[in-house]
Design an enzyme around this catalytic site. Structure first.
Site, PDB file in Angstrom:
ATOM      1  N   TYR A 105      10.695   6.169   2.589  1.00  0.00           N
ATOM      2  CA  TYR A 105       9.968   5.217   1.737  1.00  0.00           C
ATOM      3  C   TYR A 105       8.492   5.602   1.554  1.00  0.00           C
ATOM      4  CZ  TYR A 105      13.325   1.256   1.837  1.00  0.00           C
ATOM      5  OH  TYR A 105      14.379   0.418   1.666  1.00  0.00           O
ATOM      6  N   LYS A 156       0.928  -0.387  -3.253  1.00  0.00           N
ATOM      7  CA  LYS A 156       1.321  -0.625  -4.653  1.00  0.00           C
ATOM      8  C   LYS A 156       0.104  -0.575  -5.580  1.00  0.00           C
ATOM      9  CE  LYS A 156       4.791  -0.369  -2.920  1.00  0.00           C
ATOM     10  NZ  LYS A 156       5.145  -0.256  -1.497  1.00  0.00           N
ATOM     11  N   GLY A 163      -2.240 -11.525   7.047  1.00  0.00           N
ATOM     12  CA  GLY A 163      -1.414 -10.766   6.107  1.00  0.00           C
ATOM     13  C   GLY A 163      -0.721  -9.584   6.746  1.00  0.00           C
ATOM     14  N   CYS A 219       1.627  -5.541   5.925  1.00  0.00           N
ATOM     15  CA  CYS A 219       1.998  -5.593   4.510  1.00  0.00           C
ATOM     16  C   CYS A 219       0.778  -5.764   3.620  1.00  0.00           C
ATOM     17  CB  CYS A 219       2.991  -6.733   4.293  1.00  0.00           C
ATOM     18  SG  CYS A 219       3.486  -6.932   2.595  1.00  0.00           S
ATOM     19  N   HIS A 263      16.826  -9.594 -25.141  1.00  0.00           N
ATOM     20  CA  HIS A 263      16.706  -8.282 -25.778  1.00  0.00           C
ATOM     21  C   HIS A 263      15.295  -8.126 -26.333  1.00  0.00           C
ATOM     22  CE1 HIS A 263      17.893  -4.740 -27.989  1.00  0.00           C
ATOM     23  NE2 HIS A 263      17.288  -5.236 -29.057  1.00  0.00           N
ATOM     24  N   ARG A 300       8.751   3.854  11.660  1.00  0.00           N
ATOM     25  CA  ARG A 300       7.841   2.952  12.385  1.00  0.00           C
ATOM     26  C   ARG A 300       8.576   2.386  13.596  1.00  0.00           C
ATOM     27  NH1 ARG A 300       3.274   1.455   9.596  1.00  0.00           N
ATOM     28  NH2 ARG A 300       3.217  -0.637  10.499  1.00  0.00           N
TER      29      ARG A 300
HETATM   30  P1  FAD Z   1       3.245  -6.985  10.411  1.00  0.00           P
HETATM   31  O1  FAD Z   1       2.976  -7.135   8.979  1.00  0.00           O
HETATM   32  O2  FAD Z   1       3.176  -5.610  11.009  1.00  0.00           O
HETATM   33  O3  FAD Z   1       2.214  -7.936  11.147  1.00  0.00           O
HETATM   34  C1  FAD Z   1       2.112  -7.959  12.536  1.00  0.00           C
HETATM   35  C2  FAD Z   1       0.741  -8.491  12.898  1.00  0.00           C
HETATM   36  O4  FAD Z   1       0.733  -8.733  14.298  1.00  0.00           O
HETATM   37  C3  FAD Z   1      -0.411  -7.522  12.628  1.00  0.00           C
HETATM   38  O5  FAD Z   1      -1.367  -8.127  11.802  1.00  0.00           O
HETATM   39  C4  FAD Z   1      -0.978  -7.206  14.015  1.00  0.00           C
HETATM   40  O6  FAD Z   1      -2.398  -7.105  14.007  1.00  0.00           O
HETATM   41  C5  FAD Z   1      -0.533  -8.436  14.796  1.00  0.00           C
HETATM   42  N1  FAD Z   1      -0.399  -8.217  16.238  1.00  0.00           N
HETATM   43  C6  FAD Z   1       0.282  -7.244  16.881  1.00  0.00           C
HETATM   44  N2  FAD Z   1       0.178  -7.409  18.229  1.00  0.00           N
HETATM   45  C7  FAD Z   1      -0.587  -8.517  18.410  1.00  0.00           C
HETATM   46  C8  FAD Z   1      -1.041  -9.198  19.563  1.00  0.00           C
HETATM   47  N3  FAD Z   1      -0.748  -8.779  20.798  1.00  0.00           N
HETATM   48  N4  FAD Z   1      -1.837 -10.296  19.392  1.00  0.00           N
HETATM   49  C9  FAD Z   1      -2.146 -10.736  18.143  1.00  0.00           C
HETATM   50  N5  FAD Z   1      -1.722 -10.144  17.015  1.00  0.00           N
HETATM   51  C10 FAD Z   1      -0.952  -9.032  17.152  1.00  0.00           C
HETATM   52  N6  FAD Z   1       7.740  -3.799   2.846  1.00  0.00           N
HETATM   53  C11 FAD Z   1       8.208  -4.309   1.694  1.00  0.00           C
HETATM   54  O7  FAD Z   1       9.026  -5.242   1.730  1.00  0.00           O
HETATM   55  N7  FAD Z   1       7.799  -3.839   0.467  1.00  0.00           N
HETATM   56  C12 FAD Z   1       6.899  -2.818   0.379  1.00  0.00           C
HETATM   57  O8  FAD Z   1       6.554  -2.415  -0.733  1.00  0.00           O
HETATM   58  C13 FAD Z   1       6.391  -2.255   1.581  1.00  0.00           C
HETATM   59  N8  FAD Z   1       5.492  -1.250   1.527  1.00  0.00           N
HETATM   60  C14 FAD Z   1       4.976  -0.770   2.690  1.00  0.00           C
HETATM   61  C15 FAD Z   1       4.046   0.276   2.618  1.00  0.00           C
HETATM   62  C16 FAD Z   1       3.506   0.797   3.767  1.00  0.00           C
HETATM   63  C17 FAD Z   1       2.489   1.914   3.678  1.00  0.00           C
HETATM   64  C18 FAD Z   1       3.890   0.267   5.039  1.00  0.00           C
HETATM   65  C19 FAD Z   1       3.284   0.806   6.312  1.00  0.00           C
HETATM   66  C20 FAD Z   1       4.816  -0.752   5.127  1.00  0.00           C
HETATM   67  C21 FAD Z   1       5.375  -1.275   3.953  1.00  0.00           C
HETATM   68  N9  FAD Z   1       6.329  -2.288   3.975  1.00  0.00           N
HETATM   69  C22 FAD Z   1       6.835  -2.789   2.818  1.00  0.00           C
HETATM   70  C23 FAD Z   1       6.813  -2.867   5.257  1.00  0.00           C
HETATM   71  C24 FAD Z   1       6.067  -4.198   5.543  1.00  0.00           C
HETATM   72  O9  FAD Z   1       4.693  -3.942   5.628  1.00  0.00           O
HETATM   73  C25 FAD Z   1       6.576  -4.799   6.835  1.00  0.00           C
HETATM   74  O10 FAD Z   1       7.981  -4.954   6.773  1.00  0.00           O
HETATM   75  C26 FAD Z   1       5.954  -6.160   7.089  1.00  0.00           C
HETATM   76  O11 FAD Z   1       4.556  -6.070   7.147  1.00  0.00           O
HETATM   77  C27 FAD Z   1       6.481  -6.745   8.396  1.00  0.00           C
HETATM   78  O12 FAD Z   1       5.879  -7.983   8.639  1.00  0.00           O
HETATM   79  P2  FAD Z   1       5.702  -8.527  10.131  1.00  0.00           P
HETATM   80  O13 FAD Z   1       5.127  -9.877  10.001  1.00  0.00           O
HETATM   81  O14 FAD Z   1       6.947  -8.350  10.879  1.00  0.00           O
HETATM   82  O15 FAD Z   1       4.647  -7.549  10.833  1.00  0.00           O
HETATM   83  P1  NAD Z   2      11.656   5.966   6.633  1.00  0.00           P
HETATM   84  O1  NAD Z   2      12.636   5.676   7.688  1.00  0.00           O
HETATM   85  O2  NAD Z   2      11.812   5.342   5.298  1.00  0.00           O
HETATM   86  O3  NAD Z   2      11.609   7.541   6.366  1.00  0.00           O
HETATM   87  C1  NAD Z   2      11.382   8.451   7.390  1.00  0.00           C
HETATM   88  C2  NAD Z   2      11.897   9.802   6.921  1.00  0.00           C
HETATM   89  O4  NAD Z   2      11.412  10.786   7.822  1.00  0.00           O
HETATM   90  C3  NAD Z   2      13.416   9.903   6.921  1.00  0.00           C
HETATM   91  O5  NAD Z   2      13.845  10.416   5.689  1.00  0.00           O
HETATM   92  C4  NAD Z   2      13.723  10.842   8.073  1.00  0.00           C
HETATM   93  O6  NAD Z   2      14.882  11.621   7.859  1.00  0.00           O
HETATM   94  C5  NAD Z   2      12.463  11.708   8.094  1.00  0.00           C
HETATM   95  N1  NAD Z   2      12.140  12.321   9.391  1.00  0.00           N
HETATM   96  C6  NAD Z   2      12.255  11.792  10.621  1.00  0.00           C
HETATM   97  N2  NAD Z   2      11.794  12.656  11.540  1.00  0.00           N
HETATM   98  C7  NAD Z   2      11.379  13.758  10.881  1.00  0.00           C
HETATM   99  C8  NAD Z   2      10.782  14.991  11.274  1.00  0.00           C
HETATM  100  N3  NAD Z   2      10.528  15.272  12.556  1.00  0.00           N
HETATM  101  N4  NAD Z   2      10.464  15.886  10.316  1.00  0.00           N
HETATM  102  C9  NAD Z   2      10.707  15.611   9.008  1.00  0.00           C
HETATM  103  N5  NAD Z   2      11.274  14.460   8.580  1.00  0.00           N
HETATM  104  C10 NAD Z   2      11.597  13.547   9.498  1.00  0.00           C
HETATM  105  O7  NAD Z   2      10.236   5.643   7.288  1.00  0.00           O
HETATM  106  P2  NAD Z   2       8.793   5.464   6.623  1.00  0.00           P
HETATM  107  O8  NAD Z   2       8.727   6.145   5.300  1.00  0.00           O
HETATM  108  O9  NAD Z   2       7.830   5.857   7.690  1.00  0.00           O
HETATM  109  O10 NAD Z   2       8.699   3.900   6.399  1.00  0.00           O
HETATM  110  C11 NAD Z   2       8.804   2.997   7.518  1.00  0.00           C
HETATM  111  C12 NAD Z   2       9.400   1.694   7.089  1.00  0.00           C
HETATM  112  O11 NAD Z   2       8.458   0.993   6.285  1.00  0.00           O
HETATM  113  C13 NAD Z   2      10.639   1.823   6.225  1.00  0.00           C
HETATM  114  O12 NAD Z   2      11.804   1.839   7.030  1.00  0.00           O
HETATM  115  C14 NAD Z   2      10.607   0.627   5.361  1.00  0.00           C
HETATM  116  O13 NAD Z   2      11.358  -0.389   5.975  1.00  0.00           O
HETATM  117  C15 NAD Z   2       9.138   0.218   5.323  1.00  0.00           C
HETATM  118  N6  NAD Z   2       8.589   0.483   3.977  1.00  0.00           N
HETATM  119  C16 NAD Z   2       9.140  -0.153   2.908  1.00  0.00           C
HETATM  120  C17 NAD Z   2       8.654   0.092   1.639  1.00  0.00           C
HETATM  121  C18 NAD Z   2       9.272  -0.614   0.471  1.00  0.00           C
HETATM  122  O14 NAD Z   2       9.950  -1.613   0.687  1.00  0.00           O
HETATM  123  N7  NAD Z   2       9.063  -0.153  -0.754  1.00  0.00           N
HETATM  124  C19 NAD Z   2       7.627   0.993   1.439  1.00  0.00           C
HETATM  125  C20 NAD Z   2       7.097   1.631   2.539  1.00  0.00           C
HETATM  126  C21 NAD Z   2       7.577   1.363   3.813  1.00  0.00           C
END
Ligand code: FAD
Ligand code: NAD
Length: 474
Positions: free
Chosen positions: A198, A64, A52, A55, A453, A282
């Site tokens: 975000y 969430k 997973g 995410c 509605h 990130r």
């Molecule tokens: P990841 O989900 O990061 O998965 C990568 C996997 O690779 C990990 O499990 C890791 O352990 C594994 N891995 C790494 N290196 C190796 C290796 N060398 N060997 C084996 N395995 C390895 N996105 C949304 O669309 N909606 C949201 O509401 C949302 N909320 C978020 C909230 C938070 C707090 C965060 C941090 C992110 C959120 N995101 C959200 C972003 C979302 O999590 C990512 O876009 C998504 O997980 C990307 O999927 P991925 O498969 O590219 O990588």
């Molecule tokens: P982000 O890019 O959304 O926000 C980072 C913020 O930090 C920006 O507003 C930027 O101007 C600010 N910033 C950068 N450097 C700074 C500094 N030195 N001091 C103060 N502010 C600074 O990044 P995030 O919130 O870390 O999320 C990472 C990624 O995870 C997002 O780009 C998004 O793609 C994904 N994400 C998605 C969801 C969703 O889909 N609902 C939720 C969470 C995360």
């Protein structure tokens, strides 16, 4: 949740050849694995974490869950103050440890669910960390320290992303990333969130609702700088109502004994806090993957890919966050699907008209396609329809009339190029928004569709009608 890899001292398990090696079991990797299995490709997914990825384990799903718990708590607290619904409750309390245990239960059910889907598709999973030796070979170190060599015709890099730290505020002690924030068992008294994007806003609002004194420090001159001001203003107002302090054009300087030193337009000040949550973006997770052995073309630290997610090396593919913005789970999933189909020889391409984006703040923001300013920047002559949720019956019954639905369409042929909304429960509109854009809807298509509605979704038809100059309910 974090399972540490044992030291690399275990036995060698020999070698295995597969058609498709997928490194990473997040939304990009596990979906590639399911689709590859469905297409009868011999595939294996390697990850040291439960299936997973970010995410499911430490991102979308746990955040969430926490946001939902915080919303429920805030509603109970509101009713206890004598809100107008006629409900009497006493002031609620929260045991965050139990909330987290509930959240962990959801995560575990989904971990098992994903593992089951891969098994059903016939794709195997190896628990371990993969290091690429070349474009067809990886060494996998298992959780028990054992090693095995995998060779593959195709490699899919789906290693995702990891939080960026600030040089002056390395993670550790009171300085936490979203991962630790989503595992707290006590609500912080004072929480400084560095980064008003975000994660900072979603989690900052949740902790404010749970009772923390929250301060958001954002480097740009407003929160959520990648969204237009019309969409972010209702969120900024809500932060104010929740008592969240927002310091814009400000940066974190260093830790202080009792909080964080912040530099802003009026100089330096110390903001009291017991936790400092750093959410400034990130970066690609590539450091431990052995990518240096491949010499792939990179793009600002992310793996560069073409429209089939092919890297600069033949039969090496990359999907999801490791390939850059937008770092969203649904983009990673679709890319995973596309790559599995490409490897199976199907004609396919990752070329979406739009990738919906939602910010799960209070109120929520959803955006698909171009906003009015972006459309103009693309040289388009557009008409814009806007329908306020204060004129929407369903929003009134939800006791939340803040926000609007907006439609952006080309002036000449009325093709819709963007749909946005801010308000309560608008996240679910992203499905209709995405469909409308992907299917090339025109204003008349949406305006002529009967919308149920009373729903917030009626705002979509009304905003299209507003663009045509004949909205019914404003
Ligand atoms: P990841 O989900 O990061 O998965 C990568 C996997 O690779 C990990 O499990 C890791 O352990 C594994 N891995 C790494 N290196 C190796 C290796 N060398 N060997 C084996 N395995 C390895 N996105 C949304 O669309 N909606 C949201 O509401 C949302 N909320 C978020 C909230 C938070 C707090 C965060 C941090 C992110 C959120 N995101 C959200 C972003 C979302 O999590 C990512 O876009 C998504 O997980 C990307 O999927 P991925 O498969 O590219 O990588
Ligand atoms: P982000 O890019 O959304 O926000 C980072 C913020 O930090 C920006 O507003 C930027 O101007 C600010 N910033 C950068 N450097 C700074 C500094 N030195 N001091 C103060 N502010 C600074 O990044 P995030 O919130 O870390 O999320 C990472 C990624 O995870 C997002 O780009 C998004 O793609 C994904 N994400 C998605 C969801 C969703 O889909 N609902 C939720 C969470 C995360």
């Amino acid at each position: 949740m974090s399972q540490q890899l044992a030291a690399q001292t275990g036995p060698s398990l020999g070698s295995r050849h597969v058609r498709v090696l997928i490194i990473g079991g997040g939304p990009g990797g596990y979906v590639a694995g399911i689709r590859a299995g469905q297409l009868e490709l011999d595939a294996v997914v390697v990850d040291s974490q439960p299936m997973g990825g970010t995410c499911l384990n430490i991102g979308c799903i746990p955040s969430k869950a926490l946001i939902h718990a915080a919303d429920e708590f805030a509603v109970a607290a509101e009713q206890a103050k004598g809100a107008p619904l006629g409900i009497s409750v006493s002031a609620p309390t929260i045991d965050l440890g139990r909330t987290m245990a509930w959240k962990d239960g959801i995560v575990q059910r989904l971990n098992h669910g994903v593992a089951g889907l891969l098994a059903k598709a016939g794709t195997s999973v190896i628990e371990g960390r993969a290091t690429l030796l070349d474009g067809k070979t990886a060494e996998v170190t298992g959780l028990d320290g054992s090693t095995q060599r995998l060779t593959a015709e195709h490699v899919i890099i789906a290693t995702g992303s990891e939080p960026m730290a600030l040089p002056s505020l390395p993670f550790g002690g009171p300085v936490i990333s979203s991962t630790e924030a989503l595992a707290l068992t006590d609500v912080p008294t004072g929480l400084v969130v560095v980064g008003g994007g975000y994660i900072g806003l979603e989690l900052g609002i949740a902790f404010a609702k749970l009772g923390a004194e929250v301060t958001i420090v954002e480097a740009e001159e407003r929160i959520l700088p990648s969204y237009d001001r019309q969409l972010t203003t209702p969120v900024a107002r809500s932060l104010d109502t929740l008592g969240v302090k927002v310091l814009t054009s400000s940066r974190a300087v260093e830790l202080a004994d009792d909080g964080l030193v912040v530099e802003g337009p009026n100089g330096r000040r110390t903001v009291a806090a017991d936790k400092i949550l750093v959410t400034v973006g990130r970066r690609a997770s590539v450091r431990a993957t052995g990518l240096e052995h491949l010499g792939l073309t990179m793009n600002n630290g992310f793996v560069a890919v073409d429209d089939r997610c092919q890297t600069s090396m033949r039969n090496v593919w990359a999907v999801g966050d490791v390939t850059g913005e937008p770092m969203l789970a649904h983009r990673a999933m679709k890319q995973g699907e596309v790559v599995a189909e490409a490897i199976a020889g199907r004609p396919t391409v990752f070329e979406p008209i739009s990738i919906p984006a939602i910010v799960f703040t209070d109120p929520e923001i959803v955006s698909v396609g171009l906003g009015p300013d972006e459309a103009e920047a693309h040289g388009l002559d557009v008409i814009v329809g806007r329908f306020p949720l204060s004129a929407n019956g369903r929003s009134m019954t939800l006791a939340s009339e803040v926000g609007f639905v907006r439609t952006v369409a080309r002036a000449d042929d009325h093709l819709i190029v963007g749909l946005q909304a801010v308000g309560r429960s608008v996240a679910e509109l992203s499905t209709a928004f995405g469909l409308a854009l992907e299917m090339g809807a025109r204003l008349e298509d949406v305006a002529d569709t009967i919308h149920s509605h009373p729903t917030v979704g009626e705002g979509l038809a009304e905003s299209a009608m507003a663009a045509l100059g004949h909205a019914l309910h404003i």
